[in-house]
Write a protein that holds these residues in place. Sequence first.
Motif, PDB file in Angstrom:
ATOM      1  N   ASP A 185     -34.278  82.029  91.355  1.00 29.09           N
ATOM      2  CA  ASP A 185     -35.345  81.417  92.156  1.00 29.09           C
ATOM      3  C   ASP A 185     -36.084  82.460  92.981  1.00 29.09           C
ATOM      4  OD1 ASP A 185     -34.794  78.929  91.154  1.00 29.09           O
ATOM      5  OD2 ASP A 185     -33.608  78.270  92.875  1.00 29.09           O
ATOM      6  N   GLU A 186     -35.356  83.361  93.602  1.00 30.20           N
ATOM      7  CA  GLU A 186     -36.006  84.401  94.413  1.00 30.20           C
ATOM      8  C   GLU A 186     -36.767  85.391  93.538  1.00 30.20           C
ATOM      9  OE1 GLU A 186     -33.742  85.545  98.302  1.00 30.20           O
ATOM     10  OE2 GLU A 186     -32.262  85.274  96.708  1.00 30.20           O
ATOM     11  N   ALA A 234     -39.983  83.691  92.796  1.00 25.40           N
ATOM     12  CA  ALA A 234     -40.815  83.586  93.990  1.00 25.40           C
ATOM     13  C   ALA A 234     -41.447  84.918  94.365  1.00 25.40           C
ATOM     14  CB  ALA A 234     -39.983  83.058  95.156  1.00 25.40           C
ATOM     15  N   HIS A 238     -29.844  84.398  91.706  1.00 24.86           N
ATOM     16  CA  HIS A 238     -31.060  84.964  92.287  1.00 24.86           C
ATOM     17  C   HIS A 238     -32.328  84.656  91.497  1.00 24.86           C
ATOM     18  CE1 HIS A 238     -28.623  87.165  95.161  1.00 24.86           C
ATOM     19  NE2 HIS A 238     -27.890  87.636  94.170  1.00 24.86           N
ATOM     20  N   ARG A 262     -38.263  80.014  83.054  1.00 29.89           N
ATOM     21  CA  ARG A 262     -39.239  80.164  84.133  1.00 29.89           C
ATOM     22  C   ARG A 262     -40.375  81.112  83.755  1.00 29.89           C
ATOM     23  NH1 ARG A 262     -36.609  78.722  88.989  1.00 29.89           N
ATOM     24  NH2 ARG A 262     -38.648  78.925  90.002  1.00 29.89           N
TER      25      ARG A 262
END
Length: 489
Positions: free
Chosen positions: A166-167, A170, A164, A225
């Motif tokens: 990436d979400e 985002a 999860h 990230r």
Amino acid sequence: MITIDDLIRTGTGTGAVAAPVKSTGCASSSCGASGDAGELAPQIWEKVKDHPCYSEEAHHYFARMHVAVAPACNIQCNYCNRKYDCANESRPGVVSERLTPEQGARKVLAVAQSVPQLSVLGIAGPGDALYDWRHTKATFNLVARHLPDIKLCISTNGLALPDHVDEIVAMNIDHVTITINMVDPEIGAKIYPWVYFEHKRWTGWEAAEILHQRQMLGLDMLTARGVLVKVNSVLIPGVNDAHLADVNREVNARGAFLHNVMPLISDPAHGTYFGLSGQRGPTAQELKKVQDACEGGAKMMRHCRQCRADAVGLLGEDRGQEFTLDKLPDVIEVDPSQREAYRAEVERKREAQGVAKAAAAAFAPETKDARTLTVAVATKGDGLINQHFGHATEFLIYQADGGGVRFLGVRKIDEHYCTGGLGEDSALAGIIEILADVDVLLCAKIGDCPKEELAAVGIEPSDDFAYEFIEPSIAAFYARRREGAPADA
């Protein structure tokens, strides 16, 4: 004017990405001690400036809330029993109500209307926020649409985390907490009976190894990230107490922003495996020893209160029972200007506190003084010594020496001294035991009886600095002690 109908019309948000959340910021250089903007990179300052869990300073001013929308879990911990529920208990995993995303968002709006200090929404279960991702994501989407200034946080065991990331990025969720109790599966096997991964239940060493690898992968992915990661570790005497320094070194090497070593809560009444098997929790002194052993690696968080999964309010308080579903209004009017005005007021307070801290630093002698003072403080917030001894349910612990004043941690007490005339003697005995290694206690007011009892065991109580800032008061007290000490001391 926002009503529950507005929430329903906008949908649960399960398939949508939340609007970007404005980063409003917080400050703590070490987050175990107060810091300021000059001690952190500007982009980090903006992320932590108003976050009570990521900043020791911010926790004096800002409130958090958790919504219990994620009941399912994919691992079993020997210190956890999510079936136990008590409105008067404060420990992770405990909730009074399990909510749908719509109910959770409605509760957030109601709290935002009444608590201008609110700056953070976290989902910490009562299961795992990422294993129950559909509910977590839906709740965040709803809240972000109506309250874009609220920071979003997730707490997870890390098993589902890599799926999860990436979400998470985002959705502008820039604070994630991972509970990591081991980096050695041999030790992990003593803590986790099983994990559920890839449609299979794993046990023993294999279960702990899978969890370890997934936690490390998720941590690496988040820090790469730019997501701030806080690592929680439960200190279990005789199991991982000597191992947590290794955990600290490993998570520090992988970029964790904070490491929070928490005491095991072990009570047979909770129905956990550790509680029923007689595994004890650490003393306050044992906790401090392990935290001190971790210094020099990942920054230590020392102001944790081990919040419930439905906690509301400032750290150290829980107003959750004021906002149960049956008490929420049908129509909720949220005025963002209230929080804006409150944050402006906090900035004024921070400026005044900064001046006071600069004055405190001036008390530090030019040459290193090896003598130390351990000081307990009764406070209701705002960085002030502003609470009566008898009303305190916890004490903030500081250390003063020739190098200045630093924050050491929080010590909760089971029963405050003023109980309407009932149980006062037993309460005082418990407080004295918890503060056994403390030299001085600063509070807004204290009665003659507890003052005499504390002095008799070598703890000097004082209300001379009532309603003054904490750090400069401690520095002044230390300077006074030093100046009054014998020349050969």
